[in-house]
Write a protein that holds these residues in place. Sequence first.
Motif, PDB file in Angstrom:
ATOM      1  N   SER A   1       0.685  -1.183   0.173  1.00 49.47           N
ATOM      2  CA  SER A   1      -0.080  -0.226   0.196  1.00 49.47           C
ATOM      3  C   SER A   1       0.480   1.512  -0.104  1.00 49.47           C
ATOM      4  N   PHE A   2       2.047   1.420   0.463  1.00 49.72           N
ATOM      5  CA  PHE A   2       2.767   2.521   0.244  1.00 49.72           C
ATOM      6  C   PHE A   2       3.746   2.734  -0.602  1.00 49.72           C
ATOM      7  N   LEU A   3       4.088   1.658  -0.758  1.00 50.81           N
ATOM      8  CA  LEU A   3       4.727   1.921  -2.417  1.00 50.81           C
ATOM      9  C   LEU A   3       4.407   1.991  -3.816  1.00 50.81           C
ATOM     10  N   LYS A   4       2.379   1.408  -3.469  1.00 52.62           N
ATOM     11  CA  LYS A   4       2.335   1.992  -5.093  1.00 52.62           C
ATOM     12  C   LYS A   4       2.024   3.101  -5.092  1.00 52.62           C
ATOM     13  N   ARG A   5       2.264   3.755  -3.809  1.00 53.18           N
ATOM     14  CA  ARG A   5       1.863   5.334  -3.885  1.00 53.18           C
ATOM     15  C   ARG A   5       2.919   5.340  -5.775  1.00 53.18           C
ATOM     16  N   ARG A   6       3.887   5.264  -5.598  1.00 55.46           N
ATOM     17  CA  ARG A   6       4.640   5.394  -6.867  1.00 55.46           C
ATOM     18  C   ARG A   6       3.895   4.759  -7.620  1.00 55.46           C
ATOM     19  N   LYS A   7       3.634   5.521  -8.710  1.00 56.11           N
ATOM     20  CA  LYS A   7       2.263   5.422  -9.900  1.00 56.11           C
ATOM     21  C   LYS A   7       2.533   5.115 -10.755  1.00 56.11           C
ATOM     22  N   ILE A   8       4.512   4.611 -11.094  1.00 52.88           N
ATOM     23  CA  ILE A   8       4.615   4.892 -12.276  1.00 52.88           C
ATOM     24  C   ILE A   8       6.348   4.349 -12.393  1.00 52.88           C
ATOM     25  N   SER A   9       6.372   3.245 -13.515  1.00 51.97           N
ATOM     26  CA  SER A   9       8.336   2.629 -13.256  1.00 51.97           C
ATOM     27  C   SER A   9       8.858   2.356 -14.354  1.00 51.97           C
ATOM     28  N   ASP A  10       9.900   2.793 -14.723  1.00 49.75           N
ATOM     29  CA  ASP A  10      10.288   3.100 -15.862  1.00 49.75           C
ATOM     30  C   ASP A  10      10.295   1.109 -16.542  1.00 49.75           C
ATOM     31  N   VAL A  11      10.489   0.676 -17.365  1.00 50.55           N
ATOM     32  CA  VAL A  11      10.816  -0.933 -17.462  1.00 50.55           C
ATOM     33  C   VAL A  11      12.006  -0.740 -18.850  1.00 50.55           C
ATOM     34  N   LYS A  12      13.040  -1.758 -18.139  1.00 52.56           N
ATOM     35  CA  LYS A  12      13.908  -1.622 -19.529  1.00 52.56           C
ATOM     36  C   LYS A  12      14.063  -3.455 -19.826  1.00 52.56           C
TER      37      LYS A  12
END
Length: 368
Positions: A178-189
Amino acid sequence: MFDFKGQDFFSVKDNFREISHIASQQLYGTRQENCRISIMIPTYLRNTYLKETIDSVLKQTGAVRTEIVVVDNNDDFSDTETLDLLRRYPEDRVCYYKNRKNLGMFGNWNRCLELAGADWVLILHDDDRLRKDYISYMAEIISGEPDLGCIGCFINRIDENGNEIPEEKTGISGKAVSFLKRRKISDVKVRDFYFTHPLNIMGLLVNRKKAVDAGGFDLRWDPVSDYIFIMNLVYRHPAKLIHEKLFDYRIAVNASLKPRHIIGMAEIDGFMREDINRKLNLMKTKTDKLYRSCYAFFYERYCLKKWTVKLSGEQKKHIADDYAEFNQYMGYQRPTKWMMKYFCLFERGYRFYIKYIRKWKTDERKML
């Protein structure tokens, strides 16, 4: 089987030339200009869910200019069932093309890329659905990052009746997620494609020009041409993953359940990971083979348990025999119990890292 060893999965081939001699005739609708996103719906004899799919696009929130184009791979022009269905919609909202000859699934997807009028394209399966805020969310992302090659999202799996299929628990603390999902977008490599499957075609918004420049969907990699296509886009351009379920994926009636797809995915996946390692030098040869060995047996166990539920005993045996032949050909050794436990722990940790931690670290570096 086994025609992929030594292949360069990163090579670019013009796959549009192979279908250029086959025309697609427009039978209904008026094409709209200056659209931001093209929703391309390839279809073939599956009107059961098509209306539900189109309605999910028409119910989108926001005011993003979007076109809906249905491209029918059924070359029987005497069959007007799909046309009759689409005539229920206003001409300025839905456009309909019918191919003069069946192009095959991935050939039809390439035709969708050709016919798209917007800079950004979503290939929407004719039995899947968009969540109501999919387009507004995607439009916000591409406005700030026009150089992206593609953007994926989390998906929600549904059955043939449209009911949500519960996910298995990962064992990770609910509070931590729940805490980490505040980071809504991540890079994909591209290295992520060696360790896991970070993106799939479901809900994937692609830059049309970049997709065409990458050659489109390569029929050589059937039945997983879509996965190789995405990997090539990520190899050449930045990509993002949205940590929101914006897409409903119906798993009960699609090609993923066919025995040929199940074993084909495992075969190409093994060679593809080997090719990624050659290009990026992620692991030493022996370690690479050991890792792929673990993954192959993990994937076999997963497929035989999850994807073959509705198959007959004879079909299941056929798939198991194909797996055994493939593993022998690749020289894979059956991993020990402890090796598989370590592998599963590593894979879960890596998935957790790319989905939740990587973006967090990126944000912190930008603030320094």
